[in-house]
Design an enzyme around this catalytic site. Structure first.
Site, PDB file in Angstrom:
ATOM      1  N   ASP A   1       0.826  -1.161   0.142  1.00  0.00           N
ATOM      2  CA  ASP A   1      -0.009  -0.101  -0.115  1.00  0.00           C
ATOM      3  C   ASP A   1       0.913   1.261   0.248  1.00  0.00           C
ATOM      4  O   ASP A   1       2.131   1.303   0.569  1.00  0.00           O
ATOM      5  CB  ASP A   1      -0.915  -0.027   1.125  1.00  0.00           C
TER       6      ASP A   1
HETATM    7  N1  URA Z   1      -1.204  -5.995   4.088  1.00  0.00           N
HETATM    8  C1  URA Z   1      -1.580  -4.625   3.907  1.00  0.00           C
HETATM    9  O1  URA Z   1      -2.909  -4.346   4.546  1.00  0.00           O
HETATM   10  N2  URA Z   1      -1.054  -3.720   3.186  1.00  0.00           N
HETATM   11  C2  URA Z   1      -0.023  -3.732   2.697  1.00  0.00           C
HETATM   12  O2  URA Z   1       0.659  -2.959   2.127  1.00  0.00           O
HETATM   13  C3  URA Z   1       0.469  -5.338   2.847  1.00  0.00           C
HETATM   14  C4  URA Z   1      -0.013  -6.235   3.170  1.00  0.00           C
END
Ligand code: URA
Length: 235
Positions: A103
């Site tokens: 993310d």
């Molecule tokens: N899980 C999440 O919620 N975000 C990420 O970036 C990676 C795994």
């Protein structure tokens, strides 16, 4: 292989741009300027030099980037800078793609490659490649929450509960979490389902390959044979 084709394969630009680089004397082949685009050279142990920078010939590239928070994994980033802005242009030009995304507000180990089989192998849900995350939570993490994460939590739109492979407390609000899948916002959703909230998330390992301690945020490096072997080991 023809020098012109080699330059194109390594991301130095389109045919016309590569021809111009060669004909204007900006390319060295193993330390010697070559101005003939049709020059035939062996790709084994080949180093190209452009404007003083060396580029070892690589048929495919495998990269580890320490992604900082605040960068998007997509090439056409919408609201934040793209992780591609952290890589030299030829690597983006030769079509490397993230191997499983993080993310925008997450940090840590992001693999990139232009090898389609490799990308598939490490992103296919069937392969269940393990990943580890250091998770900073809003609230102290209770024993019950750890037990729930290990037993499996039900996420909306998932047919069955998802269980962490490992979950250990690092400090009151911080855990290390290992998961086998790579579903959308998985860690954030799992922590929410367990009754907590993710404040910061850093991916520390994929397969058996850990984010190198000396790879600072925004830095990247090539994964060599021994790194790829480690990656293939279980998390
Ligand atoms: N899980 C999440 O919620 N975000 C990420 O970036 C990676 C795994």
């Amino acid at each position: 292989m023809q020098l012109l084709r080699i330059l194109q394969s390594q991301g130095f630009g389109v045919r016309r741009a590569c021809r111009e680089l060669i004909q204007t004397g900006r390319i060295q082949v193993n330390g010697v300027v070559v101005e003939d685009p049709d020059f035939e050279c062996a790709t084994a142990a080949l180093t190209l030099t452009l404007d003083g920078q060396d580029w070892r010939y690589r048929e495919k590239v495998y990269l580890a980037l320490h992604k900082p928070a605040g960068f998007e994994c997509s090439r056409q980033a919408q609201h934040h800078p793209s992780v591609f802005s952290l890589l030299p242009a030829p690597l983006g030009e030769r079509g490397v793609q993230p191997v499983g995304r993080l993310d925008q507000d997450s940090s840590g180990l992001l693999l990139l490659s232009d090898d389609g089989d490799f990308i598939h192998r490490y992103t296919s849900p069937k392969k269940e490649v393990g990943k580890r995350y250091r998770v900073v939570c809003k609230h102290p993490v209770s024993d019950e929450q750890i037990a729930a994460l290990l037993a499996g939590v039900q996420l909306r739109d998932e047919p069955a509960p998802l269980a962490a492979r490992a979950c250990t407390r690092v400090s009151e609000n911080v855990i290390d979490l290992g998961i086998a899948e790579g579903k959308y916002h998985q860690v954030k959703r799992m922590l929410a389902a367990a009754g907590n909230r993710v404040e910061a998330l850093c991916r520390t390992q994929v397969g058996g390959y850990a984010l190198p301690a000396d790879l600072a945020p925004k830095q990247w490096r090539y994964l060599e044979e021994e790194d790829l072997a480690r990656l293939a080991e279980a998390a």
